[in-house]
Design an enzyme around this catalytic site. Structure first.
Site, short mmCIF file in Angstrom:
data_model
loop_
_atom_site.label_atom_id
_atom_site.label_comp_id
_atom_site.label_asym_id
_atom_site.label_seq_id
_atom_site.Cartn_x
_atom_site.Cartn_y
_atom_site.Cartn_z
N SER A 1 10.33 -14.92 -4.28
CA SER A 1 9.18 -15.36 -5.06
C SER A 1 7.94 -14.58 -4.65
CB SER A 1 8.94 -16.86 -4.85
OG SER A 1 7.73 -17.27 -5.45
N SER B 1 12.07 -16.02 -14.89
CA SER B 1 12.54 -15.47 -13.61
C SER B 1 13.10 -16.58 -12.73
CB SER B 1 11.39 -14.77 -12.87
OG SER B 1 10.48 -15.73 -12.36
N SER C 1 12.17 -17.40 -9.61
CA SER C 1 11.33 -17.70 -8.45
C SER C 1 11.23 -19.20 -8.15
CB SER C 1 9.92 -17.13 -8.64
OG SER C 1 9.23 -17.83 -9.66
N LYS D 1 4.49 -21.96 -10.30
CA LYS D 1 4.84 -22.14 -8.89
C LYS D 1 4.54 -23.58 -8.49
CE LYS D 1 5.38 -17.59 -8.49
NZ LYS D 1 6.73 -16.97 -8.39
#
Length: 305
Positions: free
Chosen positions: A270, A109, A111, A166
Site C-alpha cells: 500500500s 487496486s 491496497s 485507505k
C-alpha cells in the site's frame, strides 16, 4: 486546470451538463415555448379566418384535422430542446445524489485487501464528514470528523484528479509510530490477533493475516513477512514532513492540525501516508460504508468494517 483533471473529474462534467441542459430547459419554459404558442395562435387565427371566408363564399372549409396538425407542428419542440429537457432532471438528480448523499466507486487496486478487493463496487457517504460544495469540495457545514478506524475516500494529495481509499490511522494531534509492522497510537500499542492465512485471489499466494483493533474498530490486515517494514527510498517529500521521524525500522509522526494519517490494510502493498504524507481536511470525499456489488463474487456484498 488541465484537460486531464477536467476529464477525470466526473462531478465537474456532471455540473457542466446540468447547467447547459438546465439553461436550455429554462429558456424553453420561460421564452421559447411562449414564442411557439404565439406563432401557433397566429397560424390558427389565419386558418380560422381563411375557412370562414371560404364558407362565406360557399366553398367547403378544410377539415378540422388539419387545424390540429398545424397546431401540433408549431408547438413541437426542436429535437435539441426536447432531449435537453428530458436529460436535465435526470442529470440534476444524479448530480445531487453524488454531491450530497452517496457516491459510487470501484476498487481498482489491492491496497485495502482483505477489507476491500479489486472489483468491489462501494458506496461512499458524502455527508457524514460535513456538507461540501460540489466540484470545489469546500466544506460549508460541519457534521462529524473522521475517526480512527474509518475507511475513507479522499483526493490523493499528489494528484487531486485521483481518488484514493485507505483507513484512518491518526487524527489531528495523534502520535503514530509504526515499527516492526506494529502500530502504536499515542504511546499505546494497538492490539493484534492472529488469523488464518489469507489466500490472494489474484495470485496463489498466502499472506499472514491479523485482526487489528484500532480504537475499538476491529478489522483484518495483511502482512508480507519477507517485506521490509518501510522502503525508505520510496518516501517522498511532503508538507509537514518535519513532523515525522524515519529510520530503517519504521517511523513516527505527529499528525498536524487539519490533517489525517492514512494506511492501507494490505500493509506491505500500500502506497499511503507513510510514503506521501498527510491528507488535508480539504481532500476528504467521504466515508466508505457498503460493498453493494462485486460481479465476480456476490458474497462480497455487505457493510465495510
Amino acid at each position: 486546470m488541465s484537460l486531464q483533471v477536467i476529464l477525470g473529474n466526473f462531478a465537474l462534467i456532471l455540473f457542466v451538463l446540468m447547467v447547459l441542459t438546465g439553461v436550455i430547459w429554462c429558456l424553453d419554459v420561460f421564452y421559447l415555448a411562449k414564442q411557439r404558442r404565439a406563432a401557433a395562435d397566429r397560424a390558427l387565427a389565419d386558418y380560422d379566418a381563411r375557412n370562414a371566408r371560404l364558407s362565406a363564399e360557399g366553398v367547403k372549409a378544410e377539415h378540422g384535422g388539419s387545424r390540429a396538425t398545424i397546431e401540433a407542428a408549431l408547438l413541437r419542440q426542436p429535437t435539441w430542446i426536447e432531449y435537453s429537457g428530458s436529460f436535465f432532471p435526470v442529470i440534476a438528480a444524479v448530480f445531487f445524489l453524488r454531491s450530497f448523499l452517496y457516491e459510487p466507486f470501484k476498487i481498482p487496486s489491492g491496497s485495502m485487501v482483505p477489507t476491500l478487493v479489486i472489483g468491489d463496487l462501494i458506496l461512499v457517504n458524502k455527508f457524514t464528514y460535513g456538507i461540501r460544495l460540489p466540484v470545489l469540495n469546500k466544506k460549508v457545514i460541519d457534521v462529524n470528523d473522521p475517526q480512527r478506524g474509518d475507511v475513507m475516500v479522499f483526493k490523493y494529495p499528489r494528484d487531486m484528479s485521483q481518488d484514493y481509499i485507505k483507513r484512518v490511522i491518526g487524527v489531528p494531534g495523534d502520535k503514530i509510530a509504526y515499527e516492526n509492522k506494529r502500530l502504536t497510537v499515542n504511546g499505546k500499542a494497538v492490539g493484534y490477533t492472529p488469523l488464518d492465512d489469507y489466500l490472494d485471489d489474484e495470485q496463489p499466494v498466502y499472506h499472514k493475516q491479523l485482526q487489528e483493533n484500532l480504537a475499538g474498530v476491529p478489522h483484518r490486515i495483511l502482512n508480507d513477512e519477507p517485506a521490509p517494514t518501510l522502503n525508505l527510498h520510496q518516501v517522498y517529500d511532503f508538507p509537514n514532513k518535519e513532523a515525522c521521524d524515519y529510520n530503517e525500522d519504521g517511523f513516527s509522526c505527529v499528525v498536524p492540525e487539519g490533517n489525517y494519517f492514512m494506511m492501507g490494510d494490505n500493509r506491505d502493498n500500500s502506497a499511503d501516508s507513510r510514503y506521501w504524507g498527510f491528507v488535508p481536511n480539504k481532500n476528504i470525499v467521504g466515508k466508505a460504508f457498503l460493498v453493494w456489488m462485486n460481479l465476480g463474487n456476490l458474497k462480497r456484498i455487505g457493510g465495510i468494517q
